[in-house]
Design a protein around this motif. Structure first.
Motif, PDB file in Angstrom:
ATOM      1  N   ASP A   1       3.432 -11.859  -7.325  1.00  0.00           N
ATOM      2  CA  ASP A   1       3.777 -12.222  -8.702  1.00  0.00           C
ATOM      3  C   ASP A   1       5.161 -11.721  -9.112  1.00  0.00           C
ATOM      4  N   THR A   2       5.502 -10.493  -8.715  1.00  0.00           N
ATOM      5  CA  THR A   2       6.737  -9.887  -9.216  1.00  0.00           C
ATOM      6  C   THR A   2       7.966 -10.201  -8.391  1.00  0.00           C
TER       7      THR A   2
ATOM      8  N   GLN B   1       3.280  -0.728  -0.068  1.00  0.00           N
ATOM      9  CA  GLN B   1       3.975  -0.215  -1.255  1.00  0.00           C
ATOM     10  C   GLN B   1       5.329   0.377  -0.869  1.00  0.00           C
TER      11      GLN B   1
ATOM     12  N   ASN C   1      -1.281  -9.182  -4.656  1.00  0.00           N
ATOM     13  CA  ASN C   1      -1.058 -10.089  -5.790  1.00  0.00           C
ATOM     14  C   ASN C   1       0.145  -9.644  -6.621  1.00  0.00           C
ATOM     15  N   TYR C   2       0.307  -8.332  -6.778  1.00  0.00           N
ATOM     16  CA  TYR C   2       1.433  -7.794  -7.537  1.00  0.00           C
ATOM     17  C   TYR C   2       2.756  -8.147  -6.858  1.00  0.00           C
TER      18      TYR C   2
ATOM     19  N   LEU D   1       7.726  -2.469  -2.163  1.00  0.00           N
ATOM     20  CA  LEU D   1       8.081  -2.051  -3.520  1.00  0.00           C
ATOM     21  C   LEU D   1       9.205  -1.020  -3.508  1.00  0.00           C
TER      22      LEU D   1
ATOM     23  N   HIS E   1      -7.546  -2.091  -4.139  1.00  0.00           N
ATOM     24  CA  HIS E   1      -6.122  -1.781  -4.340  1.00  0.00           C
ATOM     25  C   HIS E   1      -5.238  -2.680  -3.477  1.00  0.00           C
TER      26      HIS E   1
ATOM     27  N   GLN F   1      11.013  -1.534  -6.901  1.00  0.00           N
ATOM     28  CA  GLN F   1       9.936  -1.798  -7.844  1.00  0.00           C
ATOM     29  C   GLN F   1       9.190  -0.497  -8.142  1.00  0.00           C
TER      30      GLN F   1
ATOM     31  N   VAL G   1       2.876   1.817  -7.515  1.00  0.00           N
ATOM     32  CA  VAL G   1       1.646   1.600  -8.276  1.00  0.00           C
ATOM     33  C   VAL G   1       0.466   2.419  -7.760  1.00  0.00           C
TER      34      VAL G   1
ATOM     35  N   GLU H   1      -5.008  -6.077  -5.030  1.00  0.00           N
ATOM     36  CA  GLU H   1      -4.194  -6.009  -6.247  1.00  0.00           C
ATOM     37  C   GLU H   1      -2.709  -5.870  -5.903  1.00  0.00           C
ATOM     38  N   LEU H   2      -2.413  -5.030  -4.907  1.00  0.00           N
ATOM     39  CA  LEU H   2      -1.022  -4.819  -4.524  1.00  0.00           C
ATOM     40  C   LEU H   2      -0.413  -6.095  -3.965  1.00  0.00           C
TER      41      LEU H   2
END
Length: 339
Positions: free
Chosen positions: A105-106, A52, A101-102, A56, A95, A61, A64, A98-99
């Protein structure tokens, strides 16, 4: 560097990291082995935190993760300083998936954008993701070593008489497997970390050139493929398990990967052909499987500098990270403040 390669590499290394973490028994996840500073639970949370922070944060970004994770898993934190229970293992695993994949995707359409800070010489988001992947790989190696250390400690605690009897009656035999899957450095790493694998050599095979070199192979002036020759103990790991590891580390539908399986016996050939049929029948891929299957031919060992390359690379990354994060200017960055 191809941007899509960075995304694919991140996804692959994240999955491998999760796999090696889950190999640690639940009752050992909070144990700090001798010679280490943190436990495996900390490394799991730390990789989530740095993914993150580095990806991010520097790509501007939205964060999260809960802010409380900072107190458990930030740089410099230690399990011995935890004053309350950390986030549960399964929550961290969820988590992390999910992170990942995030991120995929982003950021997949923003890989050429510049980053807010030059991190490990990364000038754009694609290079930033690649640098973070190498950081994840570094922690992957640490967790792998911790797992071996914890297992060794457990073995030492067993009754010595029983252990001696087992050792005397178990003389390991060694079999051989040969695979090609693009870059042999990555293939070497993925197999060397499997229990039961006794040695892995990088080299060249599959062609007629009897004097292959790294320069000739990568420049396509040789018909040989970058390959790995794996020596393993069949009493500990089976050829089928090695084969499954191979499938996980290649795209069998991508001809540019030059993936190939070179069987060394009729039994291996039968196993490979059945495995390929199962893979095709699973409809996991929308395109046909193009991985080559052929009898093993002469394996030419690669130059010395290409043996155990991933270990030397990991050491280099560690030194760079230590130098970077010891810089007080980094510690003053606002990204430490998530409010």
């Amino acid at each position: 560097m191809r941007a899509e390669f960075a995304l694919r590499l991140l996804d692959k290394h994240m999955n491998q990291f999760i796999h090696v973490c889950n190999q640690c028994p639940p009752d050992k996840r909070g144990v700090i082995p001798e010679g280490y500073t943190n436990n495996i639970h900390w490394h799991l949370g730390h990789v989530l935190y740095i993914a993150q922070l580095e990806v991010l944060g520097l790509s501007k970004q939205t964060m999260v993760l809960p802010e409380s994770y900072k107190g458990f898993f930030a740089y410099g934190t230690k399990p011995t300083d935890w004053k309350e229970e950390p986030p549960e293992w399964n929550v961290l695993i969820a988590h992390l998936k999910e992170l990942c994949n995030y991120i995929l995707d982003t950021l997949q359409d923003r890989l050429d954008e510049p980053v807010s800070e030059n991190f490990l010489h990364a000038e754009n988001i694609g290079e930033l993701i690649y640098a973070t992947t190498m950081h994840v790989s570094y922690h992957h190696g640490i967790v792998y070593g911790m797992n071996k250390s914890l297992k060794s400690q457990a073995n030492e605690a067993q009754d010595q008489d029983v252990l001696t009897a087992v050792n005397e009656s178990s003389i390991p035999s060694t079999d051989r497997a040969v695979f090609a899957g693009g870059c042999f450095w990555h293939m070497e790493k993925s197999f060397r970390e499997l229990e039961g694998v006794t040695d892995v050599y990088t080299g060249y095979t599959g062609g007629k050139d009897d004097k292959p070199t790294y320069e000739k192979v990568v420049s396509k002036t040789s018909d040989q493929l970058e390959s790995v020759e794996i020596h393993y103990d069949p009493n500990v790991i089976t050829y089928e398990e090695l084969l499954q590891n191979f499938w996980k580390n290649v795209d069998p539908t991508d001809a540019s990967d030059h993936s190939a399986i070179f069987y060394t016996s009729p039994e291996q050939k039968e196993i490979v052909e059945a495995s390929q049929k199962d893979l095709e029948a699973s409809e996991q891929y929308s395109k046909p499987v193009v991985t080559k299957i052929a009898a093993a031919s002469t394996f030419y060992k690669a130059e010395d500098e290409h043996q155990n390359y991933y270990k030397r690379a990991r050491v280099a990354v560690k030194k760079t990270l230590n130098k970077y994060f010891s810089d007080p200017r980094y510690l003053e960055q606002n990204m430490w403040d998530w409010e």
